[in-house]
Design a protein around this motif. Structure first.
Motif, PDB file in Angstrom:
ATOM      1  N   ARG A 170      15.974  -1.061  -3.320  1.00  0.00           N
ATOM      2  CA  ARG A 170      17.160  -1.141  -4.184  1.00  0.00           C
ATOM      3  C   ARG A 170      16.926  -0.502  -5.550  1.00  0.00           C
ATOM      4  N   ASP A 171      15.674  -0.359  -5.944  1.00  0.00           N
ATOM      5  CA  ASP A 171      15.389   0.332  -7.192  1.00  0.00           C
ATOM      6  C   ASP A 171      15.896   1.766  -7.088  1.00  0.00           C
ATOM      7  N   HIS A 176      15.157   4.518  -8.478  1.00  0.00           N
ATOM      8  CA  HIS A 176      14.108   5.531  -8.388  1.00  0.00           C
ATOM      9  C   HIS A 176      13.574   5.642  -6.964  1.00  0.00           C
ATOM     10  N   TYR A 177      13.362   4.493  -6.327  1.00  0.00           N
ATOM     11  CA  TYR A 177      12.833   4.505  -4.963  1.00  0.00           C
ATOM     12  C   TYR A 177      13.913   4.898  -3.951  1.00  0.00           C
ATOM     13  N   GLU A 183      21.351   1.404  -1.901  1.00  0.00           N
ATOM     14  CA  GLU A 183      20.092   0.909  -1.383  1.00  0.00           C
ATOM     15  C   GLU A 183      19.778   1.618  -0.072  1.00  0.00           C
ATOM     16  N   GLU A 193       2.192   4.492 -11.025  1.00  0.00           N
ATOM     17  CA  GLU A 193       3.352   3.623 -11.216  1.00  0.00           C
ATOM     18  C   GLU A 193       2.949   2.165 -11.056  1.00  0.00           C
ATOM     19  N   PRO A 213       5.635  -1.780  -7.064  1.00  0.00           N
ATOM     20  CA  PRO A 213       7.040  -2.190  -6.935  1.00  0.00           C
ATOM     21  C   PRO A 213       7.193  -3.425  -6.063  1.00  0.00           C
TER      22      PRO A 213
END
Length: 453
Positions: free
Chosen positions: A309-310, A312-313, A368, A403, A406
């Protein structure tokens, strides 16, 4: 007199218009025919010998059809019983029938037509050059098949009807066989019988209201007439002729046991705003062959599901999966000692390419992305172990080394699910028969309602 066939639906378990069924019964049909399944949903049902439809839904609809049969006083026939038409699903359907007969107080003669094939019979036919592959066809390897069925044609349904059965529960049949059988035995036009059966196989799919289910098909010595029975449904020359394209690679020819249907010269005429008349279809006799279907276990599966849901991902989901996949292959080899050839690991991105995989040519910006991991291995224990090994990484693996770690969502716990055996189709061949009944058998049972003492 025409032969009138009432088709309640394209398949038992899909539902039908009950009021339309009542109109069909009032129209005094000569027989009620319905299909019980197909290979549309993949090889699992055939491999496992199980119906894909719920017993409750099947029983509910079959109850309505058994009542309709009793009111009409005509035979009721189901082909490809229990989705796949194995002997086990024929018996499953018979148990439902016997249970309903007791509940409804019906006394019945039931004929069971069995289509399952022992591997030895197929091997013997193959050794005699009586088994021919159809393109595309896998190598003929019979030793590890879990189930083999032959598709019965009209002759086997006719033999079952000749027992005087009130109900015929048939194993695997062609989609058209149950509908064509009675018109053919009564001397109606063979081309019209097979063509009308093809048009009627999926019920009201040949009409403007495909989900309504119920149709009537009248056969005679020059052709057939088809009419949908739901309020507002119509058959048109377009809707009827288009159905020759349904699940058929050739819009003009349809192969069946003992020959093929040629509709090159067929004409489609609207008799009114509901009914279509078809004439000019031709049946071309040929060598009597039955199609063979078989399935085998291709491995065992475990799945895992996570959700990105991020933003960026989600935007870089494919890059994340690519990086993760390489990492996981190394972990599986190091920790479990498994080579790539010992298992399969695939990720599908739901919302990106879950349906088409590498063939997908559309892009979008989903909120998402679901990450579905599919693990296939030689045993369920091995697939389960791989699933547990990759679990923490599917839920926490970073896109790059610099990073923060997550956190992803997962819709259920545990995130892995053992799916059991994975089946694959393993036969696409035809087998020559000198006698249409030589690969089939019929058992007749009398179901009697017990009278209290």
């Amino acid at each position: 007199m025409p032969t009138r066939v009432l088709v309640p639906s394209g398949v038992l378990g899909l539902g039908f218009d009950r009021e339309a069924l009542a109109r069909g019964v009032a129209a005094r049909p000569d027989i009620i025919c319905i299909d019980g399944g197909s290979t549309d949903s993949g090889p699992f049902s055939l491999g496992a010998g199980q119906s894909k439809y719920s017993r409750a839904a099947t029983k509910s609809e079959w109850r309505a059809l058994m009542l309709a049969r009793a009111e009409a006083g005509v035979p009721l026939v189901i082909g490809t019983a229990g989705t796949c038409g194995t002997d086990s699903t024929v018996d499953w359907m018979y148990d439902i029938t016997a249970e309903l007969a007791r509940e409804l107080g019906q006394e019945l003669r039931v004929a069971r037509l069995y289509s399952s094939q022992p591997a030895a019979r197929v091997a013997e036919a193959a050794a005699a050059d009586r088994v021919t592959p159809l393109p595309p066809s896998p190598e003929l390897r019979l030793e590890d098949l879990t189930n083999i069925v032959a598709l019965a044609g009209a002759e086997q349904i006719q033999a079952a009807l000749e027992t005087g059965a009130d109900i015929v529960i048939a194993g695997r049949t062609t989609d058209t066989a149950t509908i064509a059988a009675l018109p053919l035995s009564r001397g109606d036009a063979a081309g019209g019988a097979w063509h009308g059966a093809k048009i009627g196989e999926c019920g009201a799919l040949c009409s403007t209201n495909p989900t309504s289910g119920v149709i009537l098909v009248d056969f005679d010595q020059t052709g057939f007439t088809v009419e949908p029975l739901a309020t507002g449904a119509r058959c048109t020359p377009h809707s009827v002729s288009a159905h020759m394209l349904y699940e058929n690679s050739d819009p003009f020819r349809l192969f069946e046991p003992g020959g093929y249907l040629d509709v090159t010269g067929a004409t489609y005429t609207a008799l009114d705003d509901r009914r279509v008349r078809v004439e000019g279809s031709v049946w071309v006799p040929g060598r009597y062959t039955v199609k063979l279907e078989g399935a085998r276990i291709a491995g065992y599966q475990t799945t895992i599901l996570a959700i990105l849901r991020d933003a960026h991902y989600a935007a870089n989901a494919q890059a994340w999966v690519d990086r993760l996949t390489g990492f996981l292959h190394r972990e599986i080899e190091t920790r479990m000692g498994l080579a790539r050839a010992d298992y399969m690991l695939e990720f599908r991105l739901i919302g990106v390419d879950a349906a088409l995989g590498a063939l997908e040519n559309r892009t979008g910006s989903p909120v998402e992305v679901g990450v579905l991991g599919i693990i296939t291995a030689r045993t369920q224990a091995e697939a389960s172990e791989i699933g547990k090994l990759i679990n923490p990484f599917v839920l926490h693996y970073p896109l790059t080394d610099d990073e923060d770690l997550p956190t992803f969502a997962f819709p259920y716990s545990p995130a892995t699910t053992d799916r059991g055996a994975l089946y694959e189709f393993a036969l696409n061949h035809v087998m020559v028969l000198d006698d249409p009944m030589s690969a089939f058998r019929i058992e007749v049972s009398e179901i009697r309602t017990e009278v209290p003492a």
